[in-house]
Design an enzyme around this catalytic site. Sequence first.
Site, PDB file in Angstrom:
ATOM      1  N   LYS A 258       0.862  -0.607   0.314  1.00 25.57           N
ATOM      2  CA  LYS A 258       0.164  -0.305   0.087  1.00 25.57           C
ATOM      3  C   LYS A 258       1.095   1.081  -0.014  1.00 25.57           C
ATOM      4  O   LYS A 258       1.867   1.559   0.886  1.00 25.57           O
ATOM      5  CB  LYS A 258      -1.126  -0.288   1.415  1.00 25.57           C
ATOM      6  CG  LYS A 258      -2.140   0.882   0.934  1.00 25.57           C
ATOM      7  CD  LYS A 258      -3.371   0.519   0.536  1.00 25.57           C
ATOM      8  CE  LYS A 258      -4.563   0.887  -0.035  1.00 25.57           C
ATOM      9  NZ  LYS A 258      -5.541   0.182  -0.147  1.00 25.57           N
TER      10      LYS A 258
HETATM   11  N1  GLU Z   1      -7.178   0.401  -3.218  1.00 21.68           N
HETATM   12  C1  GLU Z   1      -7.675  -0.834  -3.233  1.00 21.68           C
HETATM   13  C2  GLU Z   1      -7.727  -2.223  -2.308  1.00 21.68           C
HETATM   14  O1  GLU Z   1      -7.508  -1.183  -1.587  1.00 21.68           O
HETATM   15  C3  GLU Z   1      -7.914  -1.226  -4.110  1.00 21.68           C
HETATM   16  C4  GLU Z   1      -6.555  -2.077  -4.689  1.00 21.68           C
HETATM   17  C5  GLU Z   1      -6.058  -2.727  -5.850  1.00 21.68           C
HETATM   18  O2  GLU Z   1      -6.377  -2.734  -6.805  1.00 21.68           O
HETATM   19  O3  GLU Z   1      -4.831  -2.879  -5.688  1.00 21.68           O
HETATM   20  O4  GLU Z   1      -8.399  -3.193  -2.372  1.00 21.68           O
END
Ligand code: GLU
Length: 472
Positions: free
Chosen positions: A109
Site C-alpha cells: 500500500k
Molecule cells: N485500493 C484498493 C484496495 O484497497 C484496490 C487495490 C488494487 O487494486 O490494487 O483494495
Amino acid sequence: MDGVDAREPSFRDSVDIMFNRAAGMLDLPSGMAEKIRVANSTYIVRFGVKLRGEIKTFTGYRSVHSEHMEPVKGGIRFADNVNQDEVEALAALMTYKCALVEVPYGGSKGGLCINPNDWEVDELERITRRFAYELIKRDLINPAQNVPAPDMGTGEREMAWIADAYKRIKTDDINARACVTGKPRNVGGIAGRTEATGRGVQYGLREFFRHPKDIAAAGLSGSLSGKRVIVQGLGNVGYHAAKFLSEEDDCLVTAIAERDGAVINEAGINVEQLKEYMNEHGGVKGFPGCEYVENGPSVLESECDILIPAAMEAAIHLGNADRIKAPLIMEAANGPVTAGADEILRGKGCVIIPDMYANAGGVTVSYFEWVKNLSHIRFGRMQRRQEEAWHEMLIGGIEEVTGTPFPSDKKYMEGADELSLVRSGLDDTMRSAYQQMSKVWNARKDEGIDLRTAAYLISIQKVADSYATLGL
Ligand code: GLU
C-alpha cells in the site's frame, strides 16, 4: 476519526489483534505467524517540487507487507493524514485480501500526505509524477514487482500519470502498462474497474443472501430485495454500492453520511441524483426531499438491515459500537470497525462481512486489468463473434427442429464483451470466496468463530502454504 477513545489501538495494532485471534487457532510452524504478520519493508520518501514560487516538500510511503507472491499489490492514497501506521495496516489487509479471493499477489500500500483539493490539476500532476519517479527508481512501481492502483483521493487520472511516468523511464519495457492498474481505458485500463469495488459489495451481499443459515444468524429473513441500507461515504465505493443495490436489487438506501452531514429518507434516497447534487454543491446539505443532520456519523446508529461503512477506517469504534443497531455490516472501507468495536458488535450478535472480503472487488478487477496488459489484448476480442455465430447456429437448429421461432429478444445471441467477462469473473470470485468463509464460519461457530476470523483463517493458511512451498 470521530470520537476516538484513548483505549483504542492504532489501525496497525487493530489489524494485528484480529490477525492474532485467527493465527492462534491455526497449527502453523513455529514463527510462521510472526513472519506473516510483520510488514517486510516500508519506504518513506521525501521529495521537493517547486510550486507557487517556492520548494514544497512532500512525504510519501510505500509499504510492502508480504512478498510470498509477486508482484505485490495495493492502492496509493492521497490524504493529509496518511502515516506509516495506516499504510502498514492497509498493506497487511492487502495481503490477506488477495489471499482470500485468490488473486496471486502479495500485499502493499502507498500513500502521499497531501490534500488533493489544495492543488490545481497541473500542480497535482507534477507532484504525482515526482512521487511516481521516487517509487519507480526503487522498483516500488514495477509490473513484475509492485503494482499500485487507486485508493482514497486517487483515481484513473493519477494512474494515467503514474503509467506515463513509468513508460518515460523504462522506455523498453513492453509490459510498461502493467505497472499500475485502475488506468483509463485508452491507456490500457479495463472495462468495469472504476465500479469494481462497489460491484463487489453488491455481489458479496447477493451471495450472503443465498445462504439461509447466514441470513438467520444475522436475525434477518428473506432476500436482499427491500432491505434498508445505510451507507457512510459516497466516494467511488459507497456511490457504486449504493447505486447498484438501490437500482438493481430493490434495496432502500435510507440514509447516506458524508463529510458535511447526512441525509435521511425512509422511503429511499435516489443515489444518482444525490451524487449529481454533491458534484454541484460540494456536499449533501440541502438535498431536496431528505431530512438533513449535521452529525453525519450519527446515522450509523440508526435502525436498518445493512450498514455499509464505505469511508475511512475506525468509523465504528469504542465510542459508538454499542449504539449500532444494524444486524449486518458490510465493510466496504478498509478497517472501518476497530478491534474493540468488533468485540462489542460480536457480543451483540451483529454479523460483520469483513473488509478483506467486502471490498475485494477492486483488486480482483485490477488483477484482470494486469493480465490484460500482460497479454496485450482486450478480453473477448478473439472469441466474441465466434460465440455469436455459434449461438446463431444453435438457435437456428432449435427453430428448425421445433418449427417454432425463438423469442425475438436477441440478448442471448450476443458473445461476451470485456465488461460482461469482467463482471462474470468478479461475480465468480465473490461467490467462491464467500462460500469458503461461510463454510468455515458455520463449521466452527461453537468455537466463537465469526466471518472475519474465518476470512483470516483461510487467508493466513494460504499465505503460510506459499511460504512453506518457498522453503520457509
Ligand atoms: N485500493 C484498493 C484496495 O484497497 C484496490 C487495490 C488494487 O487494486 O490494487 O483494495
